[in-house]
Design a protein around this motif. Structure first.
Motif, PDB file in Angstrom:
ATOM      1  N   SER A 126       0.793  -1.191  -0.126  1.00 19.40           N
ATOM      2  CA  SER A 126      -0.234   0.102   0.339  1.00 19.40           C
ATOM      3  C   SER A 126       1.053   0.913   0.078  1.00 19.40           C
ATOM      4  CB  SER A 126      -0.645  -0.341   1.211  1.00 19.40           C
ATOM      5  OG  SER A 126      -0.045   0.155   1.956  1.00 19.40           O
ATOM      6  N   THR A 127       0.240   2.148   0.079  1.00 19.48           N
ATOM      7  CA  THR A 127       1.096   3.822  -0.186  1.00 19.48           C
ATOM      8  C   THR A 127       0.590   4.317   1.441  1.00 19.48           C
ATOM      9  OG1 THR A 127       1.190   6.198  -0.955  1.00 19.48           O
ATOM     10  CG2 THR A 127      -0.983   4.930  -0.203  1.00 19.48           C
ATOM     11  N   GLU A 128       1.627   5.403   1.691  1.00 17.53           N
ATOM     12  CA  GLU A 128       1.779   6.285   3.297  1.00 17.53           C
ATOM     13  C   GLU A 128       0.327   6.816   2.933  1.00 17.53           C
ATOM     14  OE1 GLU A 128       4.629   8.878   6.051  1.00 17.53           O
ATOM     15  OE2 GLU A 128       4.979   7.971   3.921  1.00 17.53           O
ATOM     16  N   THR A 129      -0.251   7.031   4.224  1.00 14.56           N
ATOM     17  CA  THR A 129      -1.726   7.907   4.038  1.00 14.56           C
ATOM     18  C   THR A 129      -1.427   8.708   5.303  1.00 14.56           C
ATOM     19  OG1 THR A 129      -3.228   6.258   5.136  1.00 14.56           O
ATOM     20  CG2 THR A 129      -2.616   6.596   2.859  1.00 14.56           C
ATOM     21  N   ARG A 130      -2.775   9.453   5.824  1.00 16.55           N
ATOM     22  CA  ARG A 130      -2.695  10.003   7.373  1.00 16.55           C
ATOM     23  C   ARG A 130      -3.155   9.828   7.731  1.00 16.55           C
ATOM     24  NH1 ARG A 130      -3.928  15.406   6.750  1.00 16.55           N
ATOM     25  NH2 ARG A 130      -2.359  15.937   8.576  1.00 16.55           N
ATOM     26  N   TYR A 131      -4.074   8.693   7.911  1.00 14.36           N
ATOM     27  CA  TYR A 131      -4.961   8.720   8.251  1.00 14.36           C
ATOM     28  C   TYR A 131      -4.547   8.265  10.155  1.00 14.36           C
ATOM     29  CZ  TYR A 131      -9.824   6.875   9.475  1.00 14.36           C
ATOM     30  OH  TYR A 131     -11.469   5.996   9.951  1.00 14.36           O
ATOM     31  N   ALA A 132      -3.276   7.320  10.026  1.00 15.11           N
ATOM     32  CA  ALA A 132      -2.997   6.934  11.193  1.00 15.11           C
ATOM     33  C   ALA A 132      -3.146   8.825  12.337  1.00 15.11           C
ATOM     34  CB  ALA A 132      -1.663   7.010  11.261  1.00 15.11           C
ATOM     35  N   GLN A 133      -2.602   9.992  10.792  1.00 19.46           N
ATOM     36  CA  GLN A 133      -2.181  10.923  11.744  1.00 19.46           C
ATOM     37  C   GLN A 133      -3.490  11.640  12.411  1.00 19.46           C
ATOM     38  OE1 GLN A 133      -0.568   9.949   9.430  1.00 19.46           O
ATOM     39  NE2 GLN A 133       0.839  11.682   8.716  1.00 19.46           N
ATOM     40  N   ALA A 134      -4.927  11.102  11.612  1.00 21.47           N
ATOM     41  CA  ALA A 134      -6.346  11.876  11.863  1.00 21.47           C
ATOM     42  C   ALA A 134      -7.089  10.976  13.072  1.00 21.47           C
ATOM     43  CB  ALA A 134      -7.091  11.153  10.473  1.00 21.47           C
ATOM     44  N   LEU A 135      -6.590   9.611  13.166  1.00 18.85           N
ATOM     45  CA  LEU A 135      -7.236   8.449  14.701  1.00 18.85           C
ATOM     46  C   LEU A 135      -6.253   9.692  15.797  1.00 18.85           C
ATOM     47  CD1 LEU A 135      -6.947   5.237  12.986  1.00 18.85           C
ATOM     48  CD2 LEU A 135      -8.771   6.263  13.489  1.00 18.85           C
ATOM     49  N   SER A 136      -5.178   9.655  15.541  1.00 17.16           N
ATOM     50  CA  SER A 136      -4.309   9.958  16.466  1.00 17.16           C
ATOM     51  C   SER A 136      -4.845  11.397  17.229  1.00 17.16           C
ATOM     52  CB  SER A 136      -2.668  10.068  16.792  1.00 17.16           C
ATOM     53  OG  SER A 136      -2.416   8.451  16.020  1.00 17.16           O
ATOM     54  N   ALA A 137      -4.928  12.349  16.850  1.00 13.39           N
ATOM     55  CA  ALA A 137      -5.494  13.632  17.006  1.00 13.39           C
ATOM     56  C   ALA A 137      -6.742  13.777  17.000  1.00 13.39           C
ATOM     57  CB  ALA A 137      -5.727  14.273  14.981  1.00 13.39           C
ATOM     58  N   GLN A 138      -7.772  12.422  16.852  1.00 13.69           N
ATOM     59  CA  GLN A 138      -9.004  12.189  17.761  1.00 13.69           C
ATOM     60  C   GLN A 138      -9.154  11.359  18.648  1.00 13.69           C
ATOM     61  OE1 GLN A 138     -11.329  14.952  16.211  1.00 13.69           O
ATOM     62  NE2 GLN A 138     -11.655  14.419  14.383  1.00 13.69           N
ATOM     63  N   ARG A 139      -8.210  11.101  19.083  1.00 15.35           N
ATOM     64  CA  ARG A 139      -7.589   9.893  19.826  1.00 15.35           C
ATOM     65  C   ARG A 139      -9.014  10.345  21.642  1.00 15.35           C
ATOM     66  NH1 ARG A 139      -3.095   7.420  21.638  1.00 15.35           N
ATOM     67  NH2 ARG A 139      -4.387   6.858  23.576  1.00 15.35           N
ATOM     68  N   GLU A 140      -8.783  11.703  21.869  1.00 13.60           N
ATOM     69  CA  GLU A 140      -9.809  11.962  23.215  1.00 13.60           C
ATOM     70  C   GLU A 140     -11.246  11.056  22.743  1.00 13.60           C
ATOM     71  OE1 GLU A 140      -9.931  16.377  24.179  1.00 13.60           O
ATOM     72  OE2 GLU A 140      -7.846  15.807  24.094  1.00 13.60           O
ATOM     73  N   GLN A 141     -11.612  11.397  21.198  1.00 12.09           N
ATOM     74  CA  GLN A 141     -13.369  10.742  20.908  1.00 12.09           C
ATOM     75  C   GLN A 141     -13.245   9.782  20.854  1.00 12.09           C
ATOM     76  OE1 GLN A 141     -15.519  13.532  18.069  1.00 12.09           O
ATOM     77  NE2 GLN A 141     -13.503  14.868  17.978  1.00 12.09           N
TER      78      GLN A 141
END
Length: 922
Positions: A126-141
């Motif tokens: 696969s390629t590199e995406t920013r989905y991990a960053q999105a999840l990390s940024a929304q950790r509180e939710q």
């Protein structure tokens, strides 16, 4: 297609037996080929942007942000793969797309991994995406979500291992990361794994999906992106490529195995090679003629193929001023080792249609080439008018394919090359060949049992509709091969249906009414003469023929001839001996046929001559002795004592299958029923009421009448012990003199399969060698699962005016709902006191859940904070109007966004329809 020379050593060849893919403008490979053949470009272009002073002369520079978009990539059928909503949100969308595509490829190949006897490997990247960053940024939710959860759901390391785990694949699961050569390197690696014996079948491919779409940063005229958003491979005006998304997976098998197994071979992979440019280049990102040429020539050597026989090459073709000339020079150098001919080989690049799909680029080119081989046509490479002046096409073997044309091979076989080159110097090249001719094997059977299953009733209805359309199309496959593929190449789900295709008009599908489960089947032998049409079973069903002949082995020639004339309908069974022997042989042969189909009796019962058939099937008497018990008493009428002596002389054995006697006695296995008792059973036939009551004592039992008519089944339905839970089948009840006995039996077999009976499909096709064919694959029922990065949410809100609004271009064309954003919380406490659905609050909670794809929603949670948007809201309000005679405006939903507030608004309007609670005339 071609015939392989018997001298060819095919041990090193790989068969492509299945494919699936999603690319810009194409939800499947059928749509993909239609676009390619029509010369469709599937690039989305946005408003041109101006960079002041960006030009080399200090002037303004204009560029058009463009990309190949994969619509609806965040939509996923989590339930199909056994994921909860929370788990689905935590998995990178490209992993989910790859998983769905892998399952679809296996179905296209007609392969059920749960029934495949060997090891299945999976190779992909696969390629590199920013989905991990999105999840990390929304950790509180994301309640309870850890960094490990995010890593497992998004890391490229786990793409293929997740696929193996969900699909039950036990072979190697190897992640391949080679930049934009990833997919082709994965296919090469999978082929080598098959030849080495690491696995017996393999999935291979790549995926590159950015959700939301990746922001394209313009790097100026010296970059790799085309400023006008157009990929003009090999053209004088070529200025770069276009970023794209896509996924493609192929199913591979050793060619010798695929031929032996009757697989649907789409193409043959003769050889492949992967090289690296090493240090002989001007920089890390610069391509090398020598490295690319080495990969092409090595692949041709591995394929044992002269370059002159290759008449099409699917090039890497990125349309960069530097890359295209190097690629053509490398190809020319490799081809010149074996031929000096010019302009005999067409060349093209799928990137002119869909853009550069990064890790999936090689899969797109590979699938395009396989489809071209299948259709025997070369599709056009777009946007080519004048050759790049740095490319010397005139002295090369190549010419750019600019229009759809029939593919004329050089010799007897169409062959093609496929290239994929990556930044960093990875070079991959494969040599493909059209599939071998497959002999058409017509079936002697006039009827065919087509079985379908799905995880939900709605998916089953969609599947049946797709299949009916497919069979009615111009490329309709053999019904026998379609039946074989459905029976053996699909997972068996809970919701089931079947149809019997025959010479007559098609019948409506028969659907299951309850979940399938293993249930004991009792064979009922009525002892009745069968219709003459049933004799056709003798010609088409080896198990029936062998058993019928075996039943007559002990009869003299005259009796055997008379019985066969009766069976064929050429004589009337006036002689009671002939009639009884025919009934005995007929019902015994039917029992053998059912058992060959995998339907094993849990008990047996018979009436009249049928009681002797039951005894033989259970193992009480051997065939020859049973025939004596029919013929000897009948020819010299014997009294009770004489029959008893005959039975004693024959002897009884401990039966291996339980027997129900006429008086209702259940005789278990491993005991022998006394000869006196059997003499009475044969001489004095009791009314079957008692026996039927015994069999009906267990509502799980299925009663299958193995013989003509429906007398025993009809009588069973009249018993006090009969309940709707019982399944009673008279296999030949509907057979008339013009009917098809096999079609009638298949109706009963289909109902048994619906109920959960395991069927031996190889037994159903006994005596014929069937082949797999491509059929419609599973209709996934997707819901949106997407967590946005806060910055992306803010950008979406600023651009759309409402939180989470998605443009219509982002929606999948075949879905009825709109997408949403991440929920405020993905795990919720169980609610023991949910309001009933017939209350406004219960209805709103249920509709919120259906619209947002969430199992549990609390009354005080906001529709928009849970991920709802204006597009979803339109459908939500329409659903409310279907239930309650109220009109709620969109702006009221913004003010009453929680389930409790919205339910209160509904109740208020119901109580006082004339009062305007929304500030507008009612």
């Amino acid at each position: 297609m071609n015939d392989f020379d018997p001298q060819d050593d095919i041990d090193g060849f790989i068969a492509v037996i299945g494919m699936a893919g999603r690319f810009p403008g194409a939800a499947n490979i059928g749509e993909f080929w239609a676009n390619l053949a029509a010369g469709v470009e599937s690039i989305t272009r946005e408003t041109p942007q101006v960079s002041a002073g960006g030009a080399p002369d200090g002037g303004d520079l204009t560029h058009v942000p463009s990309r190949g978009r994969l619509d609806g990539a965040e939509w996923f059928d989590a339930d199909y793969f056994g994921y909860s909503a929370k788990e689905a949100f935590l998995i990178d969308p490209q992993h989910r797309v790859f998983l769905e595509c892998s399952a679809a490829a296996l179905e296209d190949a007609g392969q059920d991994p749960h029934r495949f006897p060997g090891a299945i490997g999976v190779y992909g990247g696969s390629t590199e995406t920013r989905y991990a960053q999105a999840l990390s940024a929304q950790r509180e939710q994301l309640a309870g979500v850890t960094e490990d959860d995010i890593l497992l759901g998004t890391s490229p390391d786990f793409l293929v291992s997740r696929t193996a785990e969900r699909l039950g694949l036990r072979g190697p699961a190897i992640a391949v990361q080679s930049a934009c050569a990833t997919a082709l390197v994965a296919i090469h690696t999978a082929g080598r794994g098959l030849l080495a014996g690491d696995c017996d079948m393999a999935l291979a491919g790549g995926v590159a999906v950015h959700v939301p779409p990746k922001t394209i940063t313009w790097t100026g005229p010296d970059g790799t992106l085309a400023p006008d958003g157009t990929c003009r491979a090999f053209d004088a005006k070529a200025e770069g490529t276009v970023a794209s998304n896509g996924v493609g997976v192929v199913v591979l098998k050793r060619l010798s195995d695929a031929l032996a197994d009757g697989d649907h071979i789409r193409a043959v992979l003769r050889g492949s090679a992967v090289t690296n440019d090493g240090s002989a280049r001007i920089g890390f990102t610069a391509p090398s003629v020598e490295g690319q040429a080495a990969a092409v020539r090595e692949a041709q050597l591995t394929a044992d193929t002269d370059a002159r026989t290759i008449t099409y090459v699917e090039a890497h073709g990125t349309a960069t001023p530097l890359g295209d000339p190097i690629e053509i020079a490398a190809l020319t150098q490799a081809f010149r080792d074996t031929t000096d001919d010019r302009a005999f080989c067409s060349i093209g690049s799928v990137k002119t249609n869909i853009g550069h799909a990064d890790a999936a680029a090689g899969a797109a080119g590979f699938i395009k080439t396989v489809l071209a081989l299948e259709h025997r046509q070369i599709p056009p490479s777009l946007h080519f008018t004048e050759a790049n002046p740095q490319i010397d096409f005139e002295s090369s073997p190549f010419r750019v394919a600019t229009e759809l044309r029939d593919w004329a091979p050089a010799g007897a076989t169409r062959r093609a090359g496929v290239s994929s080159f990556a930044v960093g110097g990875v070079n991959a090249h494969l040599v493909l060949e059209e599939a071998p001719e497959r002999p058409v094997r017509e079936s002697e059977r006039r009827a065919h049992l087509l079985v379908h299953s799905a995880r939900t009733p709605s998916a089953l209805r969609t599947l049946l509709s797709r299949f009916a359309a497919h069979l009615g199309g111009q490329a309709s496959p053999s019904r026998a091969d379609a039946a074989w593929t459905l029976q053996t190449g699909r997972r068996e789900h809970a919701y089931r249906a079947f149809t019997v295709a025959g010479d007559g008009p098609s019948r409506d599908p028969v659907l299951a009414v309850e979940p399938p489960r293993e249930r004991p089947v009792v064979f009922l032998f009525p002892g009745r003469t069968g219709p003459a049409e049933a004799w056709r079973l003798y010609t088409t069903e080896p198990a029936f023929k062998q058993a019928f002949d075996a039943a007559l082995d002990g009869a003299d020639r005259e009796l055997g001839t008379s019985v066969r004339e009766v069976a064929r309908g050429l004589a009337w069974p006036g002689d009671p001996v002939v009639r009884d022997v025919y009934v005995f042989a007929f019902e015994y042969a039917l029992a053998a046929l059912w058992q060959r189909w995998g339907v094993r009796p849990a008990a047996v019962f018979g009436a009249g001559v049928g009681s002797l058939v039951a005894a033989v099937v259970a193992g009480v008497f051997p065939l020859a002795d049973a025939l004596r018990l029919i013929t000897e008493p009948a020819r010299s009428p014997a009294g009770d004592e004489e029959l008893r002596e005959l039975v004693r002389s024959v002897g009884t054995r401990a039966h291996r299958i339980p027997v129900v006697l006429g008086d209702g006695t259940w005789s278990g296995t491993d005991t022998a029923i006394a000869a006196d008792r059997w003499a009475s059973e044969l001489r004095d036939q009791a009314h079957p009421d008692a026996a039927l009551s015994t069999m009906l004592a267990d509502p799980e039992r299925i009663l299958l009448q193995v013989g003509a008519g429906s007398a025993l089944v009809t009588l069973a339905r009249q018993q006090p012990a009969h309940t709707p839970a019982h399944l009673l089948l008279a296999a030949l009840a509907d057979l008339d003199e013009s009917g098809d006995a096999l079609a009638t039996l298949y109706q009963a077999l289909g109902r048994l399969w619906l109920s959960g009976t395991a069927v031996s499909w190889s037994g159903v096709h006994d005596g014929e060698r069937r082949a797999k064919v491509a059929l419609p694959t599973y209709p996934y029922e997707r819901l949106p699962y997407l967590v946005r990065h806060p910055a992306e949410e803010a950008q979406a809100a600023a651009g759309a005016g409402t939180r989470g609004t998605t443009s219509a271009d982002d929606l999948p064309a075949d879905e009825e709902s709109a997408t949403g954003n991440a929920p405020a919380a993905l795990s919720r406490p169980e609610a023991d006191d949910r309001p009933a659905d017939d209350t406004p609050l219960g209805l709103v909670l249920r509709l919120f859940g259906e619209a947002l794809g969430l199992a549990d929603i609390e009354p005080d949670e906001s529709f928009f904070e849970l991920g709802g948007d204006s597009l979803v809201a339109v459908k939500l309000l329409a659903r409310i109007r279907e239930t309650y005679p109220v009109e709620i405006k969109m702006r009221s939903l913004f003010a009453s966004a929680t389930a409790a507030d919205l339910a209160g608004l509904i109740e208020q309007k119901l109580a006082d329809p004339g009062h305007d609670t929304e500030g507008e005339p009612a």
